[in-house]
Write a protein that holds these residues in place. Structure first.
Motif, PDB file in Angstrom:
ATOM      1  N   ALA A   1      56.200  12.258 -61.584  1.00  5.51           N
ATOM      2  CA  ALA A   1      56.107  11.796 -62.973  1.00  5.51           C
ATOM      3  C   ALA A   1      55.693  10.332 -63.083  1.00  5.51           C
ATOM      4  CB  ALA A   1      57.437  12.005 -63.694  1.00  5.51           C
TER       5      ALA A   1
ATOM      6  N   MET B   1      51.513  10.749 -62.071  1.00  8.68           N
ATOM      7  CA  MET B   1      50.620  11.844 -62.460  1.00  8.68           C
ATOM      8  C   MET B   1      49.777  11.475 -63.678  1.00  8.68           C
ATOM      9  SD  MET B   1      53.224  14.544 -64.217  1.00  8.68           S
ATOM     10  CE  MET B   1      53.866  14.304 -65.871  1.00  8.68           C
ATOM     11  N   THR B   2      48.661  12.164 -63.812  1.00  5.74           N
ATOM     12  CA  THR B   2      47.819  12.060 -64.998  1.00  5.74           C
ATOM     13  C   THR B   2      48.341  13.064 -66.006  1.00  5.74           C
ATOM     14  OG1 THR B   2      45.920  11.425 -63.671  1.00  5.74           O
ATOM     15  CG2 THR B   2      45.460  12.310 -65.870  1.00  5.74           C
ATOM     16  N   ARG B   3      48.663  12.571 -67.201  1.00  2.00           N
ATOM     17  CA  ARG B   3      49.267  13.451 -68.213  1.00  2.00           C
ATOM     18  C   ARG B   3      48.232  14.131 -69.110  1.00  2.00           C
ATOM     19  NH1 ARG B   3      54.710  12.472 -67.971  1.00  2.00           N
ATOM     20  NH2 ARG B   3      55.264  10.578 -66.852  1.00  2.00           N
TER      21      ARG B   3
ATOM     22  N   VAL C   1      45.445  16.250 -69.278  1.00  2.00           N
ATOM     23  CA  VAL C   1      44.787  17.184 -68.369  1.00  2.00           C
ATOM     24  C   VAL C   1      43.705  17.955 -69.112  1.00  2.00           C
ATOM     25  CG1 VAL C   1      45.137  19.133 -66.810  1.00  2.00           C
ATOM     26  CG2 VAL C   1      46.944  17.418 -67.098  1.00  2.00           C
TER      27      VAL C   1
ATOM     28  N   SER D   1      57.507  17.644 -61.918  1.00  2.76           N
ATOM     29  CA  SER D   1      57.370  16.197 -62.126  1.00  2.76           C
ATOM     30  C   SER D   1      58.474  15.388 -61.451  1.00  2.76           C
ATOM     31  CB  SER D   1      57.325  15.876 -63.622  1.00  2.76           C
ATOM     32  OG  SER D   1      58.536  16.253 -64.240  1.00  2.76           O
TER      33      SER D   1
ATOM     34  N   GLY E   1      50.849  17.887 -66.276  1.00  2.00           N
ATOM     35  CA  GLY E   1      50.013  16.860 -65.666  1.00  2.00           C
ATOM     36  C   GLY E   1      49.298  17.351 -64.432  1.00  2.00           C
TER      37      GLY E   1
ATOM     38  N   ASP F   1      46.090   9.201 -57.185  1.00  2.00           N
ATOM     39  CA  ASP F   1      47.398   8.801 -57.704  1.00  2.00           C
ATOM     40  C   ASP F   1      48.341   8.400 -56.567  1.00  2.00           C
ATOM     41  OD1 ASP F   1      46.579   9.509 -60.342  1.00  2.00           O
ATOM     42  OD2 ASP F   1      47.105  11.595 -59.931  1.00  2.00           O
TER      43      ASP F   1
END
Length: 146
Positions: free
Chosen positions: A10, A13-15, A17, A94, A123, A129
């Motif tokens: 969390a 991560m890329t939220r 998407v 997450s 995500g 990342d």
């Protein structure tokens, strides 16, 4: 380095998407792959992930067979993501530690994993990342050399 050991999915991560629906055609998928330069897209119904479609899934549609020496491009391009997608997708929650993601990225030689909590896509966690997390932990360039 301790900061990396304590980091979770969390945190990095890329939220936002980019997803596709099961009805998205192969023709539209080809356009999306070109537009976004991704290797895969989660296939979702609502916010529930039901699979993922990859460039490899598309390539498999064009394999030459004894029935079709020349693939029928127009027919194939109308196939839907739900027909060609990979259903068993490795995902992470997450709250999982980034150390586990790092190990799995290396073990499976993939670029990213969907992040799913309670069945809902929340995500994507990618190689970039994890490298950023390593860099944030104080490792020059994200890499440590003894």
């Amino acid at each position: 380095m301790y900061a990396f050991l304590e980091a979770h999915v969390a945190d990095y991560m890329t939220r936002a998407v980019v997803t596709v629906s099961p009805e998205t055609t192969l023709r539209d998928l080809e356009r999306l792959f070109t537009e976004h330069d991704f290797n895969s897209f989660p296939v979702v119904r609502g916010q529930v992930m039901i699979g993922a479609v990859t460039k490899f899934d598309i390539l498999k549609q064009f394999v030459f067979t004894t029935r079709h020496v020349i693939p029928l491009y127009e027919e194939i391009s109308q196939r839907a993501a739900g027909e060609i997608m990979t259903r068993d997708v490795l995902t992470f929650a997450s709250d999982r530690p980034l150390t586990k993601v790092l190990q799995t990225l290396v073990d499976f030689r993939v670029k990213s994993f969907p992040v799913v909590d309670a069945g809902r896509l929340v995500g994507i966690i990618a190689r970039e990342d994890v490298v950023r997390a390593l860099r944030d932990a104080g490792l020059p360039g994200g890499y440590h050399r003894p």
